[in-house]
Motif scaffolding. Structure first.
Motif, PDB file in Angstrom:
ATOM      1  N   ARG A 364       0.878  -0.990   0.230  1.00 20.04           N
ATOM      2  CA  ARG A 364       0.189   0.051  -0.075  1.00 20.04           C
ATOM      3  C   ARG A 364       1.116   1.325   0.001  1.00 20.04           C
ATOM      4  O   ARG A 364       0.608   2.220  -0.558  1.00 20.04           O
ATOM      5  N   ASN A 365       1.860   1.182   0.862  1.00 18.03           N
ATOM      6  CA  ASN A 365       2.920   2.271   0.786  1.00 18.03           C
ATOM      7  C   ASN A 365       3.447   2.504  -0.550  1.00 18.03           C
ATOM      8  O   ASN A 365       3.570   3.885  -1.056  1.00 18.03           O
ATOM      9  N   ARG A 366       4.108   1.527  -1.131  1.00 15.08           N
ATOM     10  CA  ARG A 366       4.625   1.752  -2.608  1.00 15.08           C
ATOM     11  C   ARG A 366       3.574   2.106  -3.568  1.00 15.08           C
ATOM     12  O   ARG A 366       3.893   2.994  -4.388  1.00 15.08           O
ATOM     13  N   GLY A 367       2.325   1.662  -3.418  1.00 17.44           N
ATOM     14  CA  GLY A 367       1.199   2.028  -4.392  1.00 17.44           C
ATOM     15  C   GLY A 367       0.931   3.643  -4.204  1.00 17.44           C
ATOM     16  O   GLY A 367       0.512   4.315  -5.336  1.00 17.44           O
ATOM     17  N   ARG A 368       1.226   4.135  -3.013  1.00 22.34           N
ATOM     18  CA  ARG A 368       1.027   5.551  -2.950  1.00 22.34           C
ATOM     19  C   ARG A 368       2.039   6.382  -3.421  1.00 22.34           C
ATOM     20  O   ARG A 368       2.265   7.657  -3.259  1.00 22.34           O
ATOM     21  N   GLY A 369       3.080   5.745  -4.226  1.00 23.10           N
ATOM     22  CA  GLY A 369       4.161   6.557  -4.659  1.00 23.10           C
ATOM     23  C   GLY A 369       5.567   6.865  -3.664  1.00 23.10           C
ATOM     24  O   GLY A 369       6.174   7.771  -3.907  1.00 23.10           O
ATOM     25  N   SER A 370       5.200   6.210  -2.521  1.00 21.44           N
ATOM     26  CA  SER A 370       6.367   6.747  -1.532  1.00 21.44           C
ATOM     27  C   SER A 370       7.715   6.013  -1.901  1.00 21.44           C
ATOM     28  O   SER A 370       7.933   4.739  -2.628  1.00 21.44           O
ATOM     29  N   TYR A 430       5.525   4.550  11.897  1.00 21.18           N
ATOM     30  CA  TYR A 430       6.501   5.061  11.560  1.00 21.18           C
ATOM     31  C   TYR A 430       6.452   5.452   9.990  1.00 21.18           C
ATOM     32  O   TYR A 430       6.930   6.453   9.286  1.00 21.18           O
ATOM     33  N   LEU A 431       5.314   4.642   9.145  1.00 17.94           N
ATOM     34  CA  LEU A 431       5.021   5.256   7.871  1.00 17.94           C
ATOM     35  C   LEU A 431       4.082   6.606   7.761  1.00 17.94           C
ATOM     36  O   LEU A 431       4.330   7.381   6.858  1.00 17.94           O
ATOM     37  N   LYS A 432       3.622   7.031   8.887  1.00 15.18           N
ATOM     38  CA  LYS A 432       2.973   8.152   9.016  1.00 15.18           C
ATOM     39  C   LYS A 432       3.773   9.320   9.258  1.00 15.18           C
ATOM     40  O   LYS A 432       3.814  10.379   8.710  1.00 15.18           O
ATOM     41  N   ARG A 433       4.791   9.158  10.005  1.00 10.71           N
ATOM     42  CA  ARG A 433       5.544  10.145  10.681  1.00 10.71           C
ATOM     43  C   ARG A 433       7.213  10.099   9.864  1.00 10.71           C
ATOM     44  O   ARG A 433       7.917  11.080  10.032  1.00 10.71           O
ATOM     45  N   GLN A 434       7.450   9.052   9.051  1.00  9.25           N
ATOM     46  CA  GLN A 434       8.844   9.155   8.580  1.00  9.25           C
ATOM     47  C   GLN A 434       9.302  10.097   8.054  1.00  9.25           C
ATOM     48  O   GLN A 434       8.642  10.858   7.220  1.00  9.25           O
ATOM     49  N   ASN A 435      10.797  10.376   8.321  1.00  8.93           N
ATOM     50  CA  ASN A 435      11.453  11.494   7.898  1.00  8.93           C
ATOM     51  C   ASN A 435      12.684  10.755   7.260  1.00  8.93           C
ATOM     52  O   ASN A 435      13.652  10.401   8.046  1.00  8.93           O
TER      53      ASN A 435
END
Length: 449
Positions: A364-370, A430-435
């Motif tokens: 899902r994270n990759r699907g959002r272009g992250s 982490y996926l929400k806050r990642q820097n």
């Protein structure tokens, strides 16, 4: 009768017997629970008549209640990518036969270079110098649980196996230099278990590790591999099957053992752990940095041997299979059989149910272009352990020795399910806050003990 009464579960210590007199063995928390643990019946029902496996039916069960010990080895082969879940019984049998033949060839090659391989014995002393000169009278293990001496047994070192001219091939020299360290580690590995009272089992573990060191020359043998390989030897009766299951596990972990110059691959994971902790618990990270632990070297062992020293033997197996079920990707077999384990384009299957919960979150994270780097769940597991002890670390740790002591005091008492649940929560956080801007490099690593 209260049908909602919680099932206390069945203990499984009888599957992994402990030697008499070993009183300091951590108590196992994992129990077989009806309706939660993946049972033999449930596992067999997941196969079609031709042998195709609907692994999606099993993943959530494994995460909820682990795997019944009687089928653990067979299930692990799928979780680690030894077989494609969509393969048939006949296809897997052909693959198994081919791999057993390949292992026999590898082992025979090692035997020709050093005849102790495959002899039912193993060595615990050097057999060659760094410049290739053979060393006489190496220690050869024949008595489980203790390191023997040439004077107390038949001396393999006096045979032609360890005598001869100087070796000139650098790869062979490098391989032979590792053989005694493998032997020293073998006699220390899982020594509380009855299984390793048998000489043939110790020799089997040594053989598999020796063959692997030759098979993967770039990595060779590293301290800690015996802890990773030992369960495979116990769970899979055929030595070749155990070897390939271990080889698949090392596909995931070999980068941790790879040395380049003055660095070891696990540095990258320690750096990732530091970054994750900095994002999800900045106060704890700042405290650890203040103590001089910003390099997170205290977590070195956890990542290298996947918590084998932090959990009881049975609970560590339970932890591993939960991790692999959460990370499961049904394309693993195709990926591995295709060669490299990275930068290989994959066509994702339509049913997300065939993927583990952790892997679905990454998809899902990759699907959002992250562009966020995909981290192994083991990094979040360590972060979960740290977060669980955050208050104690903040309150009592006044130096790195205190950090190590607090973590070591928890060894054997950790809950595998709780750690996995915590890891999943931290991944989401982490996926929400990642820097992505934080990096921590330049670590000097301790010896794994």
């Amino acid at each position: 009768m209260n049908i909602l009464r919680k099932d206390p579960g069945l203990p499984i210590d009888s599957f992994y017997e402990v030697r008499a007199g070993c009183t300091d063995v951590p108590e196992t928390k994992f129990k077989i629970k009806a309706g939660k643990t993946l049972s033999v019946k449930r596992w067999q029902a997941s196969f079609s008549p031709d042998g195709s496996l609907d692994i999606g039916k099993c993943l959530s069960r494994i995460y909820r209640g682990g795997i019944h010990p009687s089928i653990r080895g067979e299930v692990w082969e799928f979780l680690l990518g030894c077989y494609d879940p969509k393969s048939t019984f006949d296809e897997r049998e052909r693959i198994r036969k081919r791999r057993r033949e390949q292992y026999a060839e590898l082992k025979d090659s090692c035997h020709r270079m050093f005849p102790v391989v495959g002899s039912g014995k193993f060595i615990t002393a050097r057999v060659i110098t760094a410049n290739g000169d053979p060393i006489q009278d190496p220690l050869v293990g024949t008595n489980p649980g203790k390191v023997s001496t040439p004077q107390s047994q038949e001396n393999v070192g006096s045979s032609p196996a360890t005598m001869g001219p100087r070796e000139l091939d650098k790869e062979i020299i490098q391989w032979k230099l590792a053989l005694h360290q493998i032997g020293l580690d073998v006699v220390r590995t899982d020594r509380t278990l009855m299984f390793y009272e048998k000489q043939e089992n110790l020799a089997k573990l040594w053989d598999v590790l020796a063959v692997y060191a030759w098979f993967d020359k770039d990595v060779g043998y590293g301290q800690g591999m015996s802890d990773l390989c030992s369960p495979m030897i116990m769970l899979l009766e055929d030595e070749a099957d155990a070897f390939w299951c271990f080889e698949r596990l090392m596909r995931r972990l070999r980068g941790n053992f790879r040395c380049t110059g003055n660095t070891v691959g696990v540095e990258a994971q320690l750096s990732n752990l530091a970054n994750v902790t900095q994002v999800v618990d900045p106060k704890l990270h700042q405290h650890l940095e203040h103590l001089g632990g910003g390099g997170y070297l205290f977590a070195f062992r956890m990542l290298m041997v996947l918590f084998r020293r932090e959990f009881s033997f049975v609970d560590s197996l339970h932890l591993w299979e939960m991790m692999w079920a959460l990370e499961y990707d049904p394309e693993l077999f195709s990926l591995y059989e295709g060669g490299e384990t990275h930068d290989v384009p994959k066509v994702k299957r339509k049913s997300k149910r065939q993927y583990g919960k952790y892997e679905r979150a990454n998809m899902r994270n990759r699907g959002r272009g992250s562009e966020l780097q995909q981290l192994p769940i083991s990094v979040f597991l360590v972060a979960s352990v740290l977060e669980d002890r955050s208050d104690k670390l903040m309150r009592e740790a006044r130096g790195l020795d205190d950090v190590v002591k607090i973590l070591n005091d928890s060894s054997g008492n950790m809950d595998a399910k709780k750690a996995c649940t915590g890891a999943m929560k931290l991944q989401k956080k982490y996926l929400k806050r990642q820097n992505p801007g934080h990096t921590i490099l330049g670590l000097n690593l301790p010896q794994l003990i």
